[in-house]
Scaffold this motif. Sequence first.
Motif, PDB file in Angstrom:
ATOM      1  N   ASN A 294      39.550  32.885  54.552  1.00  0.00           N
ATOM      2  CA  ASN A 294      38.316  32.985  53.774  1.00  0.00           C
ATOM      3  C   ASN A 294      37.458  34.152  54.259  1.00  0.00           C
ATOM      4  O   ASN A 294      36.241  34.136  54.128  1.00  0.00           O
ATOM      5  CB  ASN A 294      37.537  31.661  53.867  1.00  0.00           C
ATOM      6  N   ALA A 295      38.105  35.183  54.799  1.00  0.00           N
ATOM      7  CA  ALA A 295      37.377  36.366  55.252  1.00  0.00           C
ATOM      8  C   ALA A 295      36.838  37.148  54.064  1.00  0.00           C
ATOM      9  O   ALA A 295      37.470  37.235  53.008  1.00  0.00           O
ATOM     10  CB  ALA A 295      38.296  37.257  56.086  1.00  0.00           C
ATOM     11  N   LEU A 296      35.668  37.713  54.230  1.00  0.00           N
ATOM     12  CA  LEU A 296      35.051  38.532  53.193  1.00  0.00           C
ATOM     13  C   LEU A 296      35.928  39.725  52.836  1.00  0.00           C
ATOM     14  O   LEU A 296      36.518  40.369  53.712  1.00  0.00           O
ATOM     15  CB  LEU A 296      33.689  39.034  53.679  1.00  0.00           C
ATOM     16  N   ALA A 297      36.011  40.017  51.545  1.00  0.00           N
ATOM     17  CA  ALA A 297      36.676  41.221  51.047  1.00  0.00           C
ATOM     18  C   ALA A 297      36.084  41.534  49.678  1.00  0.00           C
ATOM     19  O   ALA A 297      35.578  40.637  48.987  1.00  0.00           O
ATOM     20  CB  ALA A 297      38.185  41.019  50.942  1.00  0.00           C
ATOM     21  N   PRO A 298      36.118  42.790  49.245  1.00  0.00           N
ATOM     22  CA  PRO A 298      35.574  43.136  47.933  1.00  0.00           C
ATOM     23  C   PRO A 298      36.291  42.399  46.804  1.00  0.00           C
ATOM     24  O   PRO A 298      37.512  42.238  46.819  1.00  0.00           O
ATOM     25  CB  PRO A 298      35.811  44.647  47.846  1.00  0.00           C
ATOM     26  N   ARG A 299      35.500  41.942  45.831  1.00  0.00           N
ATOM     27  CA  ARG A 299      36.012  41.303  44.614  1.00  0.00           C
ATOM     28  C   ARG A 299      36.809  40.014  44.909  1.00  0.00           C
ATOM     29  O   ARG A 299      37.726  39.665  44.174  1.00  0.00           O
ATOM     30  CB  ARG A 299      36.858  42.285  43.793  1.00  0.00           C
ATOM     31  N   LYS A 300      36.446  39.330  45.964  1.00  0.00           N
ATOM     32  CA  LYS A 300      37.135  38.106  46.360  1.00  0.00           C
ATOM     33  C   LYS A 300      36.245  36.898  46.068  1.00  0.00           C
ATOM     34  O   LYS A 300      35.020  36.966  46.165  1.00  0.00           O
ATOM     35  CB  LYS A 300      37.468  38.166  47.854  1.00  0.00           C
ATOM     36  N   ARG A 301      36.878  35.773  45.723  1.00  0.00           N
ATOM     37  CA  ARG A 301      36.127  34.535  45.537  1.00  0.00           C
ATOM     38  C   ARG A 301      35.890  33.865  46.890  1.00  0.00           C
ATOM     39  O   ARG A 301      36.834  33.686  47.663  1.00  0.00           O
ATOM     40  CB  ARG A 301      36.893  33.562  44.631  1.00  0.00           C
TER      41      ARG A 301
END
Length: 600
Positions: free
Chosen positions: A458-465
């Motif tokens: 669940n790491a942050l990334a662009p365009r990710k839910r």
Amino acid sequence: MPGFTTRPQLRGDFGMVASTHWLASATGMSLLERGGNAFDAAVGAGFTLQVVEPHLNGPGGEVPVVFQAAGSAPRVLCGQGVSPAAATIDAYAGMDRVPGSGVLAATVPGSFDAWMLLLRDHGTMTVRDVLDHAIGLAERGYPVLDRIAAAVEALAPVFSRHWTGSAAVYLPHGTAPRPGSRLRNPALAATYRRVVAEAESAGGGREAQIEAARRSWSRGFVAEAVGAFLSSPVPDGSGEPQRALLTAQDMADWSATYEDTVSVPHGSHTVHKTGPWGQGPTMLQQLRVAEALGTGRDVLDGVGADFVHRVTEAAKLAFADREAWYGDPDFVDVPLKELLGADYAARRAALVDDGRASMEQRPGRVGTRSPFEPPLYVPGQTPADRTTGEPTVRDAAGSGPAELRGDTCHVDVVDARGNMVSATPSGGWLSSSPLIPGLGFPLGTRAQMFWLDPASPNALAPRKRPRTTLSPTLVTREDGQAVLAIGTPGGDQQDQWTFTALLRILNGVEDLQEALDTPMFHTTAFPSSFHPRETVPGGLVVEPRVGEGVIDALRGRGHRVEVVEDWALGRLAAVARDPESGELRAAADARGVQGYAAGR
């Protein structure tokens, strides 16, 4: 022998709506009476919830929907907006988390497009029809519940000092509204009136108007107003200016989507949830472990110590797996097939000691893959914000004049044809960020659920839910027809409270109200989805109606029991349908003193 109920289960054959606010249920029922179907009713109820429960959801938030159109397979509608294109872990350099307050935590607002997509593809009514009730309540005013008054009172210093747009709506006379008074939101009413006007001016039929409404939101005046608002720094709850990552282009590039449900059989039924971008599969894992432990055999005897212990221990295992494996499957390989398999469940069930509560985090290995194990924060005492709701924290430094819990709403609808909908709207709370001038609603803070550790699924990334806690539930029988929709607000607790009620229903409790009125409990022995992501080893929160003997027995097994006020855990709603007789049923939790079912 019938159990205790706080109110009657509703029964009929025309249509049923159950939600966390009586005005939303009334809206849904009104649309059914005017010839609409379950999808029209759910959409109208969803927009009403945005107005009358602004401390729990709003247009800047999101909604997952699990539904079945009569004669079709169950489906999921994902109204969870994604992170901005600029949302990288490096963008939060110097922070240990995504802040829970302010525009830096904003994802793309997802609820409007999701409701419109559901209306277009499965409803029968127009944009005007489904927005009419919400517009009227925003213009004329709606009753201020005790919880709204308390929320605004707590936030009054933030509003008056830093969020003047919020103060204009929620402090109309310079002070928080009194419980029982009426509150208006003319800016939101004007926003939705303009959406209706632009939809109708586009000409064409119903679907063309809905598409025009979607454009007005994601590419038109709404997105333009959001972009203009975010073009300059915006203060968070402590007054610290934040430069948002969200842009109007992010809104233009995203739309709600359909996908298959994730499901497991349980006896003669199949339980359907969202994918692992939500926590829904934890319920399916709990069902698998319950089967292996034989938990269903003792559920009808009441909420006894054995039942609570086994359900709690199974939940600990499922939620440990949530942290270890769940994330947006468009970005990470989530081994759901293995996690939901009977063999895996049997191995997990073997870890449950009937005589002792586990104090450990025990995520499972899948094949040769090792689970992600987050660092644990164990507070000195049981934190109050794990008993209910979804915390919205103050700011990145943890300072500021107020810390207020957000939360969530829920709505279930079934009609005579067998269309069935379960939806859990949330986010965009009045406590999340300032109201956008001219629009009448704030953006959400759902990006706070990401980890800034790249090792996490669940790491942050662009365009990710972000992996959310929002978790509606749909149940079908062997021939594939939907027979139950159920859900609740409550953050990490959603798939615990619903699980307890669902087990009773699937094992023979026919009165929905009785199942919902069951004494509730949940464990806090895993990392919270919200900062500071605290873990309470052995933590178990119970309502006193489970009984002193049960509480003593649980403490004797090592559970760290916190007894809260009675009728404090959950705000469940449910609707059901018998395909043979056509009988419809509905119930809503008396907890919270605002959820009601309506139907005939």
